[in-house]
Design an enzyme around this catalytic site. Sequence first.
Site, PDB file in Angstrom:
ATOM      1  N   CYS A   1      27.665  54.798  16.461  1.00 37.72           N
ATOM      2  CA  CYS A   1      26.451  55.583  16.657  1.00 37.72           C
ATOM      3  C   CYS A   1      26.588  56.983  16.485  1.00 37.72           C
ATOM      4  O   CYS A   1      27.299  57.797  17.127  1.00 37.72           O
ATOM      5  CB  CYS A   1      25.424  55.377  17.862  1.00 37.72           C
ATOM      6  SG  CYS A   1      23.964  56.283  17.966  1.00 37.72           S
TER       7      CYS A   1
ATOM      8  N   CYS B   1      63.238  67.236  19.192  1.00 44.14           N
ATOM      9  CA  CYS B   1      62.791  67.548  17.813  1.00 44.14           C
ATOM     10  C   CYS B   1      63.120  66.566  16.730  1.00 44.14           C
ATOM     11  O   CYS B   1      64.459  66.035  16.845  1.00 44.14           O
ATOM     12  CB  CYS B   1      63.702  69.032  17.198  1.00 44.14           C
ATOM     13  SG  CYS B   1      63.440  69.324  15.837  1.00 44.14           S
TER      14      CYS B   1
ATOM     15  N   ASN C   1      55.303  69.480  10.859  1.00 42.34           N
ATOM     16  CA  ASN C   1      56.145  70.396  10.293  1.00 42.34           C
ATOM     17  C   ASN C   1      57.683  70.085  10.234  1.00 42.34           C
ATOM     18  O   ASN C   1      57.863  68.927  10.834  1.00 42.34           O
ATOM     19  CB  ASN C   1      56.133  71.603  11.333  1.00 42.34           C
ATOM     20  CG  ASN C   1      57.015  71.586  12.397  1.00 42.34           C
ATOM     21  OD1 ASN C   1      58.350  71.629  12.337  1.00 42.34           O
ATOM     22  ND2 ASN C   1      56.604  70.575  13.580  1.00 42.34           N
TER      23      ASN C   1
ATOM     24  N   CYS D   1      31.634  45.806  24.033  1.00 39.61           N
ATOM     25  CA  CYS D   1      33.191  46.259  23.456  1.00 39.61           C
ATOM     26  C   CYS D   1      33.049  47.613  23.042  1.00 39.61           C
ATOM     27  O   CYS D   1      33.999  48.050  22.721  1.00 39.61           O
ATOM     28  CB  CYS D   1      33.260  45.499  22.210  1.00 39.61           C
ATOM     29  SG  CYS D   1      32.278  45.843  20.655  1.00 39.61           S
TER      30      CYS D   1
ATOM     31  N   CYS E   1      26.262  40.125  23.843  1.00 35.18           N
ATOM     32  CA  CYS E   1      26.966  41.204  23.924  1.00 35.18           C
ATOM     33  C   CYS E   1      27.794  41.227  24.939  1.00 35.18           C
ATOM     34  O   CYS E   1      28.295  40.743  25.891  1.00 35.18           O
ATOM     35  CB  CYS E   1      25.986  42.389  24.429  1.00 35.18           C
ATOM     36  SG  CYS E   1      26.909  43.965  24.673  1.00 35.18           S
TER      37      CYS E   1
ATOM     38  N   CYS F   1      16.917  56.557  18.715  1.00 36.33           N
ATOM     39  CA  CYS F   1      17.282  55.883  17.677  1.00 36.33           C
ATOM     40  C   CYS F   1      16.998  56.688  16.143  1.00 36.33           C
ATOM     41  O   CYS F   1      15.756  56.677  16.066  1.00 36.33           O
ATOM     42  CB  CYS F   1      17.001  54.431  17.734  1.00 36.33           C
ATOM     43  SG  CYS F   1      17.795  53.245  16.183  1.00 36.33           S
TER      44      CYS F   1
ATOM     45  N   CYS G   1      29.382  49.452  18.896  1.00 36.54           N
ATOM     46  CA  CYS G   1      28.081  50.048  18.578  1.00 36.54           C
ATOM     47  C   CYS G   1      27.968  51.555  18.826  1.00 36.54           C
ATOM     48  O   CYS G   1      27.339  52.290  18.369  1.00 36.54           O
ATOM     49  CB  CYS G   1      26.933  49.267  18.987  1.00 36.54           C
ATOM     50  SG  CYS G   1      27.093  49.047  20.638  1.00 36.54           S
TER      51      CYS G   1
ATOM     52  N   CYS H   1      19.789  54.214  11.424  1.00 37.21           N
ATOM     53  CA  CYS H   1      20.721  54.202  10.374  1.00 37.21           C
ATOM     54  C   CYS H   1      21.351  52.922   9.968  1.00 37.21           C
ATOM     55  O   CYS H   1      21.992  52.645   9.094  1.00 37.21           O
ATOM     56  CB  CYS H   1      21.784  55.233  10.503  1.00 37.21           C
ATOM     57  SG  CYS H   1      22.865  54.866  12.148  1.00 37.21           S
TER      58      CYS H   1
END
Lengths: 461, 432
Positions: free
Chosen positions: B400, B145, B83, B393, B390, B353, B396, B356
């Site tokens: 997901c 502001c 704004n 981190c 792995c 799962c 994944c 994808c």
Amino acid sequence: MNDSLKHLPQVGDVIAEREKVEAGFRDLHPPLTQRQAIIESQRCLYCHDAPCIEACPSDIDIPRFIREISEDNINGAAQTILEENILGGSCARVCPTEILCEQHCVRNHHAECQPVLIGRLQRYAIDHMHFAQHPFVRSADSGRHVAVVGAGPAGLSCAHRLATHGHRVTLYEARHKPGGLNEYGIARYKLVDDYAQKEIDFLLAIGGIEIRYGQRLGDNLDLDTLERHHDAVFLGLGLGDNRRLGLDDENAPGVATPGLLPATDYIRELRQSDDLLQLPLARRCVVIGAGNTAVDMAVQMARLGAEAVTLVYRRGVEAMAATAHEQEIARANGVRILTWARPEQVLLDHTGRLAGMRFERTELRDGNLAGTGETFEIGADAVFSAIGQCFDDHSLAEAGELARELGRIRVDGHFRTTRQGVYAGGDCIAPGEDLTVQAVQHGKLAAEAIHQDLMAQQEVA
Amino acid sequence: MKAPTRQLDVDLAIEFAGIRSPNPFWLASAPPTDKAYNVERAFAAGWGGVVWKTLGEDPPAVNVSSRYSAHFGHNRDVLGFNNIELITDRPLETNLREISEVKQRWPDRALIVSLMVPCVEESWRAILPRVEATGADGIELNLGCPHGMPERGMGAAVGQNPDLIEQVTRWCKTHSRLPVIVKLTPNITDIRAASRAAKLGGADAVSLINTVNSITSVDLDRMIARPIVGHQSTHGGYCGAAVKPIALNMVAEIARDPQSAGLPICGIGGISSWQDAAEFVALGAGAVQVCTAAMLHGFRIVEELQDGLARWMVSKGYRRLADVTGRAVDNTTDWKHLDMNFQTIAHIDQQQCIQCGRCYIACEDTSHQSIAKLAEEDGTRRYEIIEAACVGCNLCQITCPVEGCISMVPQSTGKPFMSWDEDPRNPFRELA
């Protein structure tokens, strides 16, 4: 067809409201609005090695075009579709997506059970594309000239891809319009507003493609001549004949039993009709078969105003070739699906017109379909057979050295027939699955094979 | 007519910097609290308090037409909001009269008045008694502001200078008996400098964050940033869900700063759900302020905010908000104090799962190549974590689309807690 059904009343004699009839033949699935398309496109997960692409016979990069829709890049989305499938607009409308891309969408998993509406998004992209210049360009003229027989999806796709490679193409079409099944064989409410012709106009805008109509292989056209005048020939003949019921009183060639005819004949007439109210109406209608054509026939007759439409199949619903989605459409239109019965005898009235059909109940006995001996009759004004189409051998009667397989033309992995320089694809070849999208893919890949072979010849020479 | 329900055994009432409120949800100083009409609707809807839109000296500010713009998600969900509106554009007298009337009608609600006047003692000395006379419960100093007012030496121009924060705060404590809440701007490098200055000046509390300097988007046809005023634009103050992470960090920075110890914090910044509110409280807030969510959905969201927070508190055994305040502060620390021996590894629940492949491509392209793509005999695909590779981190898990499908599983390494200061791999360990 008119001969066979001319004794029946016309739709307009029975149904007064034109609007009511015509409403039944508008878009079965209305197009998505922009807002709907944006929302739906957001549901795509942009999968890696997406299963929907693997399930698409024409290899369209589905996640990419959907992401392009979501980013308001409609021309980009359309081009992504068209560069793999030049008939992507009609495929979006007629593909049984419920057994292809959408069936493999990962959003079908149990937690959601609702795939992304890929087909309708594809249609959205194509419907809203607006290219200042045609998105495909023709390579410099190769000096080669290819004959493509059949201007259905396979032939059109092949012609377009050949044209992009700079080859000249002459399309030989038996009928007076191009499009094949898109023009003559698809239920009217699946492809409305002359879409097939508009799509072909766009396809032909690439240039270098000439269409000659009224050219029917086996009649006024023969393979030897085509080979002499062209550097290669592609056969996209489709399936020109209908399987017969094999009953007494079934139409022998040249002998029509009034009231008994192939569903494809009626559908062709319906698609070409300018005035639905002038079509013959079978108030009591029986359709024999279990594929999408049978459903198209039954539903369209129901929408024309038939009082009773019965679809009869010799096996159970689980064995029907029509997808569950199609069966649902049939039931929603009041079509009664009657299973485990096979036609036994055509019933005629005293004037020789069809009055109904006698069926025998069937069952599985030791894994084989068998009649139980029990029969019943269904009264009908017309019986439409839709038990499958088959390759019309008449077209290639002269071309003896063209090997067949399973009643269709045999091709190798590159759509080469056993005759040098002759290629084939679409429904007329052995692995054909009677899918528009697959015919498009065949035509495209055959064109690439033809192009490769022609270029190889050039190098040798 | 609703059926009567069982009362939840929890008390949402708070006392914050000496100000009582029936619940911790206040509307922030902004357009929704500009006048009596809005504020009374808010109270009727159930808001515990409001911070009246900033008052200034007459003549009142003048606003431009076209004032807001948004950073949209692809589905037109408003991720962030911007704004360029100034402080109240109504006469001071009108506001003071309405504040007085509203407070009389809603005596149980917290009514705090936001103030911004020129940075001279006389200005503050003049306005403070008039505000106090309304019966308001406290004042909030608008030192944050970011647009318009700083060009006139007010707002963020003060809030970005710790000396001025301290000075103004002290003036207010000197010339008013009301609790003083100092509202801080995030448009600085270290928020702690501002909170320390407020504390030195005698502030009863700080509230944060004010809005963030921002341009939300550009009209690429007209080549004008948004919001568009005529053929131009200017930077505005960014708020809404997108600023929550920035605000949470700043709240936590102050909460765990020994030099600001004991200074009550009112959390502001992108609060749209009870969970957001609970998170601010867990990181040290004793009350929260909401604006954008109300502007997007209306005042009735306070019902869900209260109900969700109350049910969660009951489920956790908390009886009052003070039981929650600061609970997560001790677990928030500097990077160097983290356990270098902690190891977590991704685990994919194959039942959940949906194949994808998003985790696979994210890890393969941009992380540690720790996910294997396998083809099952039936043609379906299967993704499995390569545990040895792995690093835990979380990428994944983040990518997901199925919540709960990928979990991060802490490993028992058998190694003791070891901070970076204790780590032999730290080349500066001796110095530490």
